[in-house]
Scaffold this active site. Structure first.
Site, PDB file in Angstrom:
ATOM      1  N   ASP A 160     -11.166  -5.379   6.789  1.00 42.38           N
ATOM      2  CA  ASP A 160     -10.378  -6.619   6.885  1.00 42.38           C
ATOM      3  C   ASP A 160     -10.162  -6.995   8.349  1.00 42.38           C
ATOM      4  O   ASP A 160     -10.263  -8.169   8.727  1.00 42.38           O
ATOM      5  CB  ASP A 160      -9.020  -6.437   6.204  1.00 42.38           C
TER       6      ASP A 160
ATOM      7  N   THR B  73     -21.366  -4.449   7.711  1.00 42.66           N
ATOM      8  CA  THR B  73     -20.808  -3.371   8.522  1.00 42.66           C
ATOM      9  C   THR B  73     -21.393  -2.039   8.061  1.00 42.66           C
ATOM     10  O   THR B  73     -21.644  -1.839   6.865  1.00 42.66           O
ATOM     11  CB  THR B  73     -19.280  -3.343   8.437  1.00 42.66           C
TER      12      THR B  73
ATOM     13  N   ASP C  47       0.827  -1.199   0.000  1.00 40.87           N
ATOM     14  CA  ASP C  47       0.000   0.000   0.000  1.00 40.87           C
ATOM     15  C   ASP C  47       0.867   1.256   0.000  1.00 40.87           C
ATOM     16  O   ASP C  47       1.790   1.376   0.807  1.00 40.87           O
ATOM     17  CB  ASP C  47      -0.892   0.040   1.249  1.00 40.87           C
TER      18      ASP C  47
ATOM     19  N   ASN D  32      -4.035  -8.700   4.893  1.00 39.22           N
ATOM     20  CA  ASN D  32      -4.519  -7.946   6.056  1.00 39.22           C
ATOM     21  C   ASN D  32      -5.325  -8.823   7.010  1.00 39.22           C
ATOM     22  O   ASN D  32      -5.148  -8.776   8.230  1.00 39.22           O
ATOM     23  CB  ASN D  32      -5.396  -6.777   5.607  1.00 39.22           C
TER      24      ASN D  32
ATOM     25  N   GLN E 204     -13.581  -5.647  -5.092  1.00 41.17           N
ATOM     26  CA  GLN E 204     -13.705  -6.097  -6.476  1.00 41.17           C
ATOM     27  C   GLN E 204     -15.129  -6.008  -7.005  1.00 41.17           C
ATOM     28  O   GLN E 204     -15.350  -6.274  -8.193  1.00 41.17           O
ATOM     29  CB  GLN E 204     -13.204  -7.544  -6.609  1.00 41.17           C
TER      30      GLN E 204
ATOM     31  N   PHE F 173      -5.269   0.379  -8.243  1.00 36.79           N
ATOM     32  CA  PHE F 173      -4.718  -0.904  -7.854  1.00 36.79           C
ATOM     33  C   PHE F 173      -4.041  -1.564  -9.053  1.00 36.79           C
ATOM     34  O   PHE F 173      -4.671  -1.779 -10.093  1.00 36.79           O
ATOM     35  CB  PHE F 173      -5.831  -1.811  -7.317  1.00 36.79           C
TER      36      PHE F 173
END
Length: 324
Positions: free
Chosen positions: A256, A223, A12, A52, A173, A116
């Site tokens: 993650d 979440t 990252d 992660n 994705q 990415f």
């Protein structure tokens, strides 16, 4: 119980922009967008969805297997993961490629713009279920996180056909997946992880109603940022609040971390409420740290935060799972 975490392995590159993207992006000019943001700093950190989650489970003494693909530059990262309890024997190495790279800029309101580069991740399909079984035997659970889309779909199909429980976690994705791929990834999942926006995108892509989606997965975990998390199972819906953050440093990898804490508690036979509470604690440690793998746990602090956010019973119960 062997848990295999499949997903991207990446480096990252994280930058901070002191202003707000919304003040620069013109809605009526997005088709011709050409902008540059002068950032204040650059942090180069280890990341990738699979790495992660595996790292966080390793910190929690779960000894997960990481399944993925990396490049010739992986050696130092490999040593880091192994030192933190991750079994990297299922990571396929491609000497002619670089490990995937995530480049992300976060503004003053925690909005993010990212790119990415897949690199070795484009070869992730070689890390399939047959490779896993030949190496470690039949796994008890495979989490299928963001990775090369074809590899995600194929691994999901293989798990379904072999009767291996899998957790669907398409996350980053989803924007790259078509309706057929989303259907393949979700249908029959033991767990479906997403945030609220991703859930709406899944419904939009598949054309399913929420009820139709819930009929195709065993447990849906959604979440909702500062509003906590919702878990839907046959027993009904469970809602759990967050562990308040003392400061917000960087949101990268928060989801993650939640998944790692949640699965750790589930593996230990805890209730979904407890699983969400542990997941929320680990997520808070990550959001308070720049980089998704730079955090650590102080046991006394963790117990105090669990008790403050929930109650003494939650702290005592989850204390069994905290490193000593």
């Amino acid at each position: 119980m062997s848990v295999v975490i499949s997903g991207s392995v990446a480096t990252d590159h994280l930058m901070s922009y002191p202003g707000r993207f919304s003040e620069t992006l013109l809605p009526d000019q997005l088709a011709k967008i050409s902008v540059s943001f002068l950032v204040e700093d650059l942090d180069v950190r280890r990341g990738g969805v699979g790495a992660n989650i595996a790292y966080a489970m390793g910190v929690l003494d779960q000894n997960p297997y990481l399944l993925g693909a990396a490049g010739a530059d992986f050696d130092e990262y490999d040593q880091w993961l192994r030192r933190h309890g991750v079994d990297t024997s299922l990571v396929r190495i491609f000497d002619t490629l670089h490990t995937a790279r995530f480049v992300c800029t976060t503004d003053s309101e925690q909005a993010q713009i990212a790119s990415f580069y897949p690199g070795a991740m484009s070869k992730a399909s070689s890390a399939d279920l047959s490779f896993v079984i030949d190496s470690i035997g039949m796994p008890d659970l495979v989490l299928i996180g963001a990775n090369e889309p074809g590899a995600m779909v194929e691994l999901t199909r293989q798990c379904r056909e072999a009767g291996v429980p899998f957790a669907a976690d398409p996350s980053q994705q989803l924007a790259s997946l078509d309706a057929k791929q989303v259907l393949e990834l979700v249908d029959g999942a033991a767990y479906l992880f997403s945030n609220h926006y991703e859930l709406e995108l899944i419904l939009h892509r598949t054309g399913w109603t929420l009820e139709e989606l819930d009929s195709r997965v065993e447990i849906r975990v959604t979440t909702k940022g500062a509003d906590g998390v919702s878990i839907l199972s046959d027993a009904g819906e469970t809602n759990v609040g967050v562990v308040p953050a003392r400061e917000i440093a960087d949101p990268t990898g928060v989801g993650d971390a939640f998944r790692a804490g949640f699965l750790t508690a589930v593996r230990a036979g805890k209730t979904f409420e407890r699983a969400a509470q542990l997941g929320s604690l680990i997520a808070t440690y990550v959001i308070e740290t720049t980089g998704p793998q730079e955090w650590s746990i102080d046991r006394a602090d963790a117990l105090a935060r669990l008790e403050e956010a929930y109650d003494a019973e939650a702290a005592a119960d989850l204390g069994e799972l905290l490193p000593r």
